[in-house]
Scaffold this motif. Structure first.
Motif, PDB file in Angstrom:
ATOM      1  N   GLY A  82       0.985  -1.153   0.127  1.00 13.51           N
ATOM      2  CA  GLY A  82       0.096  -0.007   0.138  1.00 13.51           C
ATOM      3  C   GLY A  82       0.841   1.199  -0.093  1.00 13.51           C
ATOM      4  N   ILE A  83       0.332   2.220  -0.983  1.00 13.62           N
ATOM      5  CA  ILE A  83       1.146   3.414  -0.911  1.00 13.62           C
ATOM      6  C   ILE A  83       0.328   4.544  -0.391  1.00 13.62           C
ATOM      7  N   SER A  84       0.739   5.370   0.632  1.00  9.15           N
ATOM      8  CA  SER A  84      -0.011   6.431   1.086  1.00  9.15           C
ATOM      9  C   SER A  84       0.862   7.232   1.780  1.00  9.15           C
ATOM     10  N   ALA A  85       0.971   8.738   1.648  1.00  7.64           N
ATOM     11  CA  ALA A  85       1.752   9.775   2.318  1.00  7.64           C
ATOM     12  C   ALA A  85       1.305  10.627   3.390  1.00  7.64           C
ATOM     13  N   MET A  86       0.065  11.047   3.162  1.00  8.52           N
ATOM     14  CA  MET A  86      -0.647  12.002   4.090  1.00  8.52           C
ATOM     15  C   MET A  86      -1.674  11.024   4.834  1.00  8.52           C
ATOM     16  N   PRO A  87      -1.731  11.158   6.003  1.00  6.77           N
ATOM     17  CA  PRO A  87      -0.689  11.400   7.040  1.00  6.77           C
ATOM     18  C   PRO A  87       0.321  10.532   7.405  1.00  6.77           C
ATOM     19  N   SER A  88       1.581  11.058   7.945  1.00  6.92           N
ATOM     20  CA  SER A  88       2.482  10.220   8.220  1.00  6.92           C
ATOM     21  C   SER A  88       2.295   9.281   9.292  1.00  6.92           C
ATOM     22  N   MET A  89       2.074   7.844   9.048  1.00  3.08           N
ATOM     23  CA  MET A  89       1.900   6.954  10.548  1.00  3.08           C
ATOM     24  C   MET A  89       3.228   6.755  11.419  1.00  3.08           C
ATOM     25  N   HIS A  90       4.267   6.904  10.502  1.00  2.00           N
ATOM     26  CA  HIS A  90       5.658   6.740  11.111  1.00  2.00           C
ATOM     27  C   HIS A  90       5.564   7.952  12.320  1.00  2.00           C
ATOM     28  N   VAL A  91       5.296   9.258  11.861  1.00  2.00           N
ATOM     29  CA  VAL A  91       5.393  10.196  12.703  1.00  2.00           C
ATOM     30  C   VAL A  91       4.110  10.096  13.960  1.00  2.00           C
ATOM     31  N   THR A 119      12.440  13.276  21.631  1.00  2.00           N
ATOM     32  CA  THR A 119      13.443  13.304  20.594  1.00  2.00           C
ATOM     33  C   THR A 119      13.577  12.315  19.566  1.00  2.00           C
ATOM     34  N   PHE A 120      13.116  11.245  19.754  1.00  2.00           N
ATOM     35  CA  PHE A 120      13.225  10.041  18.932  1.00  2.00           C
ATOM     36  C   PHE A 120      12.003  10.667  17.689  1.00  2.00           C
ATOM     37  N   ALA A 121      10.586  11.010  18.177  1.00  2.00           N
ATOM     38  CA  ALA A 121       9.687  11.653  17.313  1.00  2.00           C
ATOM     39  C   ALA A 121      10.027  12.924  16.702  1.00  2.00           C
ATOM     40  N   LEU A 167      13.037  13.181  15.562  1.00  2.00           N
ATOM     41  CA  LEU A 167      14.199  12.696  14.424  1.00  2.00           C
ATOM     42  C   LEU A 167      12.991  11.924  13.437  1.00  2.00           C
ATOM     43  N   ILE A 168      12.279  11.441  13.592  1.00  2.00           N
ATOM     44  CA  ILE A 168      11.319  10.759  12.863  1.00  2.00           C
ATOM     45  C   ILE A 168      10.746  11.633  11.738  1.00  2.00           C
ATOM     46  N   LEU A 169       9.970  12.801  12.415  1.00  2.00           N
ATOM     47  CA  LEU A 169       9.484  13.844  11.682  1.00  2.00           C
ATOM     48  C   LEU A 169      10.447  14.324  10.796  1.00  2.00           C
ATOM     49  N   TYR A 170      11.623  14.648  10.864  1.00  2.00           N
ATOM     50  CA  TYR A 170      12.905  15.028  10.215  1.00  2.00           C
ATOM     51  C   TYR A 170      13.133  14.117   9.185  1.00  2.00           C
ATOM     52  N   GLY A 171      13.065  12.680   9.369  1.00  2.00           N
ATOM     53  CA  GLY A 171      13.371  11.549   8.551  1.00  2.00           C
ATOM     54  C   GLY A 171      12.417  11.547   7.703  1.00  2.00           C
ATOM     55  N   SER A 172      11.137  11.513   8.005  1.00  2.00           N
ATOM     56  CA  SER A 172      10.056  11.582   6.759  1.00  2.00           C
ATOM     57  C   SER A 172      10.151  12.592   5.945  1.00  2.00           C
ATOM     58  N   VAL A 173      10.967  13.595   6.173  1.00  2.00           N
ATOM     59  CA  VAL A 173      11.159  14.648   4.819  1.00  2.00           C
ATOM     60  C   VAL A 173      12.475  14.206   4.216  1.00  2.00           C
ATOM     61  N   ASP A 222       2.476  16.015   6.246  1.00  2.00           N
ATOM     62  CA  ASP A 222       1.950  15.045   6.481  1.00  2.00           C
ATOM     63  C   ASP A 222       2.286  14.582   8.038  1.00  2.00           C
ATOM     64  N   GLY A 223       3.735  15.185   8.552  1.00  2.00           N
ATOM     65  CA  GLY A 223       3.929  14.817   9.991  1.00  2.00           C
ATOM     66  C   GLY A 223       3.190  15.655  10.619  1.00  2.00           C
ATOM     67  N   TYR A 224       3.187  17.172  10.470  1.00  2.00           N
ATOM     68  CA  TYR A 224       2.422  18.075  11.087  1.00  2.00           C
ATOM     69  C   TYR A 224       0.970  17.564  11.358  1.00  2.00           C
TER      70      TYR A 224
END
Length: 326
Positions: A254-263, A286-288, A290-296, A305-307
């Motif tokens: 499955g492909i889906s960007a918005m929203p970011s489930m990682h974040v 701190t990890f969250a 980093l994941i927001l940063y990494g998502s971009v 998506d992360g916001y």
């Protein structure tokens, strides 16, 4: 009087357990009824992983808890914990398996319901908010060492945190806190991962050229190609695209960007850790971040998506806290 007080204490958690069960049963049965072939194929794929993973997760979690809390008698502690919590742990992990199967089913079905349409304006909003493409901001820190940290955090450590948190919650003795987290996780998966993903169907920068037909993220792709560890994005991206083109369900498909489930889950877990201990909260947030940063950085997501995930998960956490503890 003591019996009445004890009964009243556990009545709310029992009610919320029932509500949670009914909610997730509806979510899972909906997926199986609407997309039976995809659902049952996905269930078979995930079941092979869970048949091995559930015992390993349970034994590993019990052993870790025994080493941390068992003190002088870790073996006795482990045996008592396993005996007392195995049923509850099994139910939580089965709940996780069923909801993950349903989530994957809905995610795979997105383009058959709503064509991917939102990428162009999501990218426009990103540039308007930041005054430039956000990927240019995060890639100012480019280096192979830093990219290794980002890629491994996003593609590997995140999964360990997600599964590890589910395991921890399944063994947690705080019943009210456990129900609150599971309710929040269920809403995160269904509201963000299904409803919002369907409403704002998009593929993200990594697939922008393939689906939109415009090479808007040529610079991002060039930046990734200069990094030694970019295969950690390129390989799963090719895998998901191949699965999409084949039309067959696959593990994690499955492909889906918005929203970011990682974040979303990194933020949810940060809230959980903050409720337990201040320093655990610092690590979680701190990890969250980093994941927001990494998502971009990885190209999987637009910054918005992360916001969006942060805002919605914050509302979910606050709401479940108010409701479950009443």
């Amino acid at each position: 009087m003591a019996l009445t007080t004890e009964a009243s204490r556990y009545r709310p958690s029992a009610i919320w357990q029932l509500r949670l069960s009914l909610f997730m049963a509806t979510y899972v049965l909906g997926a199986s009824a609407l997309y039976p072939e995809v659902f049952y194929t996905s269930a078979l794929i995930y079941s092979h992983k869970f048949l091995v993973g559930i015992p390993v997760l349970f034994i590993g979690g019990v052993c870790c808890a025994a080493l941390i809390h068992g003190r002088r008698q870790p073996v006795r502690y482990a045996l008592d914990l396993a005996q007392g919590r195995w049923r509850g742990c099994l139910l939580v992990l089965l709940f996780f398996f069923a909801s993950l199967t349903a989530f994957s089913t809905y995610k795979i079905a997105i383009p058959s319901v709503v064509p991917y349409y939102a990428d162009n304006w999501l990218a426009d909003v990103d540039e308007w908010l930041h005054g430039m493409p956000p990927w240019e901001i995060v890639h100012k820190l480019d280096s192979n060492n830093w990219s290794s940290v980002v890629f491994n955090s996003y593609e590997v450590i995140w999964f360990y945190q997600w599964f590890g948190t589910i395991l921890f919650v399944s063994l947690w003795s705080d019943e009210i806190a456990r129900i609150r987290y599971l309710c929040a996780a269920a809403l995160t998966l269904s509201v963000l991962g299904t409803v919002l993903a369907l409403a704002l169907a998009s593929v993200g920068p990594v697939y922008y050229h393939h689906f939109v037909g415009v090479d808007r993220f040529h610079g991002l792709n060039a930046a990734l190609d200069r990094l030694d560890h970019s295969y950690m994005v390129r390989e799963p991206a090719a895998y998901l695209l191949k699965a999409y083109q084949s039309g067959r369900p696959s593990l994690g498909g499955g492909i889906s960007a918005m929203p970011s489930m990682h974040v979303a889950f990194a933020v949810l877990n940060a809230y959980l850790l903050s409720s337990i201990n201040r320093w655990l909260g610092v690590l979680g947030w701190t990890f969250a971040a980093l994941i927001l940063y990494g998502s971009v950085f990885t190209g999987w997501h637009y910054a918005v998506d992360g916001y969006a995930s942060i805002v919605v998960v914050s509302v979910i956490w606050w709401t479940t806290g108010r409701l479950v503890r009443e």
